[in-house]
Design a protein around this motif. Structure first.
Motif, PDB file in Angstrom:
ATOM      1  N   ARG A 160       0.823  -1.210   0.000  1.00 46.79           N
ATOM      2  CA  ARG A 160       0.000   0.000   0.000  1.00 46.79           C
ATOM      3  C   ARG A 160       0.862   1.268   0.000  1.00 46.79           C
ATOM      4  N   ARG A 161       2.161   1.098  -0.092  1.00 42.19           N
ATOM      5  CA  ARG A 161       3.046   2.261  -0.005  1.00 42.19           C
ATOM      6  C   ARG A 161       2.818   3.236  -1.162  1.00 42.19           C
ATOM      7  N   LEU A 162       2.373   2.723  -2.305  1.00 40.01           N
ATOM      8  CA  LEU A 162       2.157   3.587  -3.457  1.00 40.01           C
ATOM      9  C   LEU A 162       0.770   4.238  -3.434  1.00 40.01           C
ATOM     10  N   GLY A 163      -0.046   3.856  -2.451  1.00 36.69           N
ATOM     11  CA  GLY A 163      -1.403   4.387  -2.372  1.00 36.69           C
ATOM     12  C   GLY A 163      -2.412   3.283  -2.575  1.00 36.69           C
ATOM     13  N   ALA A 164      -3.330   3.120  -1.622  1.00 41.26           N
ATOM     14  CA  ALA A 164      -4.286   2.018  -1.677  1.00 41.26           C
ATOM     15  C   ALA A 164      -5.130   2.051  -2.945  1.00 41.26           C
ATOM     16  N   ASP A 165      -5.582   3.241  -3.359  1.00 41.94           N
ATOM     17  CA  ASP A 165      -6.426   3.318  -4.554  1.00 41.94           C
ATOM     18  C   ASP A 165      -5.655   2.971  -5.821  1.00 41.94           C
ATOM     19  N   ILE A 166      -4.376   3.352  -5.854  1.00 44.68           N
ATOM     20  CA  ILE A 166      -3.535   3.027  -7.014  1.00 44.68           C
ATOM     21  C   ILE A 166      -3.311   1.526  -7.102  1.00 44.68           C
ATOM     22  N   VAL A 167      -3.058   0.895  -5.949  1.00 48.49           N
ATOM     23  CA  VAL A 167      -2.830  -0.546  -5.940  1.00 48.49           C
ATOM     24  C   VAL A 167      -4.116  -1.298  -6.315  1.00 48.49           C
ATOM     25  N   ARG A 168      -5.268  -0.842  -5.824  1.00 49.69           N
ATOM     26  CA  ARG A 168      -6.536  -1.488  -6.187  1.00 49.69           C
ATOM     27  C   ARG A 168      -6.778  -1.400  -7.690  1.00 49.69           C
ATOM     28  N   GLU A 169      -6.520  -0.237  -8.259  1.00 49.72           N
ATOM     29  CA  GLU A 169      -6.676  -0.070  -9.702  1.00 49.72           C
ATOM     30  C   GLU A 169      -5.733  -0.996 -10.462  1.00 49.72           C
ATOM     31  N   GLN A 170      -4.493  -1.118  -9.954  1.00 51.56           N
ATOM     32  CA  GLN A 170      -3.512  -1.993 -10.604  1.00 51.56           C
ATOM     33  C   GLN A 170      -3.945  -3.446 -10.548  1.00 51.56           C
ATOM     34  N   ILE A 171      -4.443  -3.897  -9.409  1.00 49.67           N
ATOM     35  CA  ILE A 171      -4.901  -5.284  -9.277  1.00 49.67           C
ATOM     36  C   ILE A 171      -6.069  -5.556 -10.220  1.00 49.67           C
ATOM     37  N   ALA A 172      -6.981  -4.580 -10.334  1.00 52.41           N
ATOM     38  CA  ALA A 172      -8.111  -4.729 -11.254  1.00 52.41           C
ATOM     39  C   ALA A 172      -7.621  -4.846 -12.696  1.00 52.41           C
ATOM     40  N   HIS A 173      -6.583  -4.077 -13.024  1.00 59.19           N
ATOM     41  CA  HIS A 173      -6.009  -4.128 -14.372  1.00 59.19           C
ATOM     42  C   HIS A 173      -5.381  -5.496 -14.628  1.00 59.19           C
ATOM     43  N   LEU A 174      -4.683  -6.040 -13.650  1.00 60.46           N
ATOM     44  CA  LEU A 174      -4.106  -7.378 -13.797  1.00 60.46           C
ATOM     45  C   LEU A 174      -5.206  -8.405 -14.037  1.00 60.46           C
TER      46      LEU A 174
END
Length: 227
Positions: free
Chosen positions: A138-152
């Motif tokens: 979550r160091r990069l930002g929780a919303d950014i990580v959630r968006e990235q996981i959705a993209h994966l």
């Protein structure tokens, strides 16, 4: 041969046929010839991004664009080929806080351009194994990580892309010992300051080295969960 291995000279057509034949990759001769012709004419697709990545990374950028298959193990960050723009920007700013906004944008644009690989007519087959702990950062930002996981999740729905997650409770596993991504039977390893074929200090993709990395990836595939 040493100059070819270090990327200082381009191989001739005869060299290509001999080397690719040695690795059983004769079918790749036409594609690699096109790549060499483009390099001779100064037409590398990543030329507009010169300076956005270290020179040694150019080999990977070139190989990705003509590859049939790409496999990789990702321990700490999402593979560049799969990063969203927001994730790329946050990661670059975190790792290189001294960069200007323009330099950051340039690097993000390069990573985004690499993803055009997925839009090729002859789209490559891709297989990634990622550590579960990486998806929890979550160091990069929780919303950014959630968006990235959705993209994966969106990417792995494509028939040409396979994604697996190495559960944290698996503990230490074989792939932690040594792993390079493999692009068309060529293992490529990199660190913070250098990268190259079959590791920073050994740029010769010997059959034994290819077999070693495939064995590790096979063990990882068996241990990881399907996404």
């Amino acid at each position: 041969m040493a100059q070819l291995e270090r990327g200082r000279n381009l191989p001739s057509a005869a060299d290509l046929e001999i080397m690719l034949g040695f690795f059983g990759m004769e079918r790749r001769v036409p594609g690699i010839r096109r790549l060499v012709d483009a390099a001779q004419e100064g037409e590398d697709w990543f030329a507009p991004f010169e300076g956005a990545a270290p020179p040694w990374f150019n080999l990977l950028l070139a190989m990705e664009r003509v590859a049939d298959t790409c496999t990789g193990y990702v321990a700490s960050v999402v593979a560049g080929l799969a990063q969203t723009r927001r994730y790329s920007e946050a990661l670059i700013r975190y790792l290189e806080p001294h960069l200007t906004d323009e330099e950051v944008r340039w690097r993000v644009d390069l990573r985004a351009s690499r993803q055009q690989n997925f839009n090729r007519v002859d789209v490559p087959t891709v297989h990634w194994i990622v550590e579960e702990v990486m998806l929890r950062h979550r160091r990069l930002g929780a919303d950014i990580v959630r968006e990235q996981i959705a993209h994966l999740g969106h990417l792995v729905r494509r028939p040409s892309i396979t994604g697996q997650v190495m559960p944290t409770d698996r503990g230490p596993h074989e792939m932690l010992r040594a792993w390079a991504r493999e692009i068309d039977a060529v293992p490529y390893a990199e660190g913070l300051a250098v990268g190259g074929v079959e590791g920073p200090l050994d740029r010769r993709p010997r059959p034994a080295g290819v077999a070693h990395h495939r064995r590790l990836f096979g063990l990882g595939t068996a241990a990881a969960s399907r996404s």
